[in-house]
Design an enzyme around this catalytic site. Structure first.
Site, short mmCIF file in Angstrom:
data_model
loop_
_atom_site.label_atom_id
_atom_site.label_comp_id
_atom_site.label_asym_id
_atom_site.label_seq_id
_atom_site.Cartn_x
_atom_site.Cartn_y
_atom_site.Cartn_z
N HIS A 42 4.37 5.99 11.68
CA HIS A 42 3.94 5.81 10.27
C HIS A 42 3.01 6.99 9.98
CE1 HIS A 42 2.93 4.08 6.53
NE2 HIS A 42 2.53 2.88 6.89
N LYS A 83 26.37 -5.06 -1.75
CA LYS A 83 27.85 -5.11 -1.82
C LYS A 83 28.45 -4.36 -0.64
CE LYS A 83 27.74 -3.76 -6.29
NZ LYS A 83 28.25 -3.34 -7.60
N ARG A 110 0.81 -1.22 0.00
CA ARG A 110 0.00 0.00 0.00
C ARG A 110 0.85 1.28 0.00
NH1 ARG A 110 -3.04 -3.98 1.97
NH2 ARG A 110 -0.98 -4.62 2.64
N ARG A 140 11.29 3.52 4.44
CA ARG A 140 10.74 2.58 5.43
C ARG A 140 11.88 1.70 5.92
NH1 ARG A 140 5.46 -1.21 4.87
NH2 ARG A 140 4.54 0.83 5.26
N1 CP Z 1 -0.52 -0.05 5.96
C1 CP Z 1 0.68 -0.28 5.41
O1 CP Z 1 1.70 0.33 5.77
O2 CP Z 1 0.66 -1.25 4.44
P1 CP Z 1 1.94 -1.72 3.60
O3 CP Z 1 2.85 -2.45 4.58
O4 CP Z 1 1.41 -2.62 2.52
O5 CP Z 1 2.62 -0.50 3.07
#
Ligand code: CP
Length: 333
Positions: free
Chosen positions: A150, A98, A70, A120
């Site tokens: 998040h 590497k 997502r 992320r």
């Molecule tokens: N909600 C969410 O972060 O989904 P994904 O891990 O698919 O990005």
């Protein structure tokens, strides 16, 4: 989020948002402005997606050191629909394998004129670390940081609640399940409290509860029935096995029976209550398919809002950087 000199790391010297690392410290008005802009970009199923040129000439790089469907795809669509060039770094075939450091990867992409890094990672701290090292015109957006934060998920959750249920001040929101490992729970709870939600509840077994000093003012509930009785919004969370050791992983059937959002358990909630889940869902563990695909579910609306929210964040951050560039006399595209 402060630097060691006390300056808010995600803001420029004029106090404008330059990065989005966390929702902590954002004012109510700043969140409302982001939600209002996101709402401007929302389109109904079957309509053409919203587009504008807010990121024309800019380049956005997606660096995901943890899996995502997502968030990664919606950032790519959001940036593309705003006119940016988008790079998705394939980390399995990048020079990281590497032994290249993350910072060398960032410097390499920055030299290719990447303007925004979307990141992320499974460890806390990487987005802030990178934000402290990029050039002044470059921004970092946190797309999921360990169990910590998040921010764009928090924004899309409150946008979805606002669309479905209206003013948050009149609502009771219950966040249910594996809260201790959930960056979504933390960012969504931060947004809800900043916007003045009527009542916020954390509903979980003790082993999956947030720390005692987190979110003063939120109510802790140690039974699902107590936790969702009278709730207007129920947010089910994924059991995050990847952040647990073997002994913490609950028995699936027992968890569903005691903590699952099911056709039976939802009867305790208020009439017209909606159910959110950030995805990916463990169907038959924290939520049943009858709920996930049923009339109370707002899951697909959350996903749709994810693109609009990420467009709003990208457009806002890049506009702020443009303003600073113009004021500093830097050459624009
Ligand atoms: N909600 C969410 O972060 O989904 P994904 O891990 O698919 O990005």
């Amino acid at each position: 989020m402060k630097t060691d000199t006390g300056r808010d790391l995600q803001r420029d010297h004029a106090g404008r948002l330059r990065h989005l690392l966390t929702l902590e410290g954002l004012a109510r008005d700043e969140i409302v402005q982001l939600l209002d802009l996101a709402q401007f970009y929302v389109r109904e199923p079957g309509d053409l997606p919203a587009r504008d040129g807010a990121l024309l000439g800019r380049t956005v790089a997606n660096l995901f050191f943890e899996p995502s469907t997502r968030t990664r795809v919606s950032f790519e669509l959001a940036a593309t629909r705003l006119g940016a060039d988008v790079v998705n770094l394939d980390l399995h075939s990048s020079s990281r394998v590497k032994g290249e450091t993350v910072l060398d990867t960032i410097y390499t992409l920055q030299a290719m004129m990447v303007d925004v890094f979307v990141m992320r990672d499974s460890e806390p701290g990487l987005p802030a670390f990178v934000a402290g090292h990029v050039q002044p015109h470059v921004s970092v957006l946190n797309a999921g940081e360990a169990h910590v934060s998040h921010p764009t998920q928090g924004l899309l959750d409150v946008l979805t609640i606002r669309q479905r249920k209206g003013d948050l001040q009149n609502l009771c929101v219950a966040i249910v399940g594996d809260i201790s490992h959930s960056r979504v729970a933390r960012s969504t709870a931060t947004a809800l409290q900043t916007l003045g939600v009527g009542e916020l509840r954390f509903v979980s077994p003790a082993s999956l509860a947030p720390e005692a000093d987190e979110f003063p003012g939120a109510k802790r509930c140690a039974s699902l029935e107590d936790g969702i009785r009278g709730a207007d919004v129920i947010m089910a969370l994924r059991i995050q096995k990847e952040r647990m050791d073997q002994s913490q992983i609950p028995d699936v059937d027992a968890f569903l029976k005691e903590w699952g959002i099911t056709e039976r358990s939802i009867l305790h909630a208020n009439k017209g209550a909606i159910v959110l889940h950030p995805g990916p869902m463990n169907r038959g563990v924290e939520i049943t398919s009858a709920i996930a695909d049923g009339p109370a579910s707002a899951v697909q609306q959350q996903v749709r809002n994810g693109v609009a929210v990420r467009m709003a964040v990208l457009a806002t951050i890049v506009r702020n950087v443009q303003v600073r560039n113009v004021q500093a006399g830097r050459r624009e595209v």
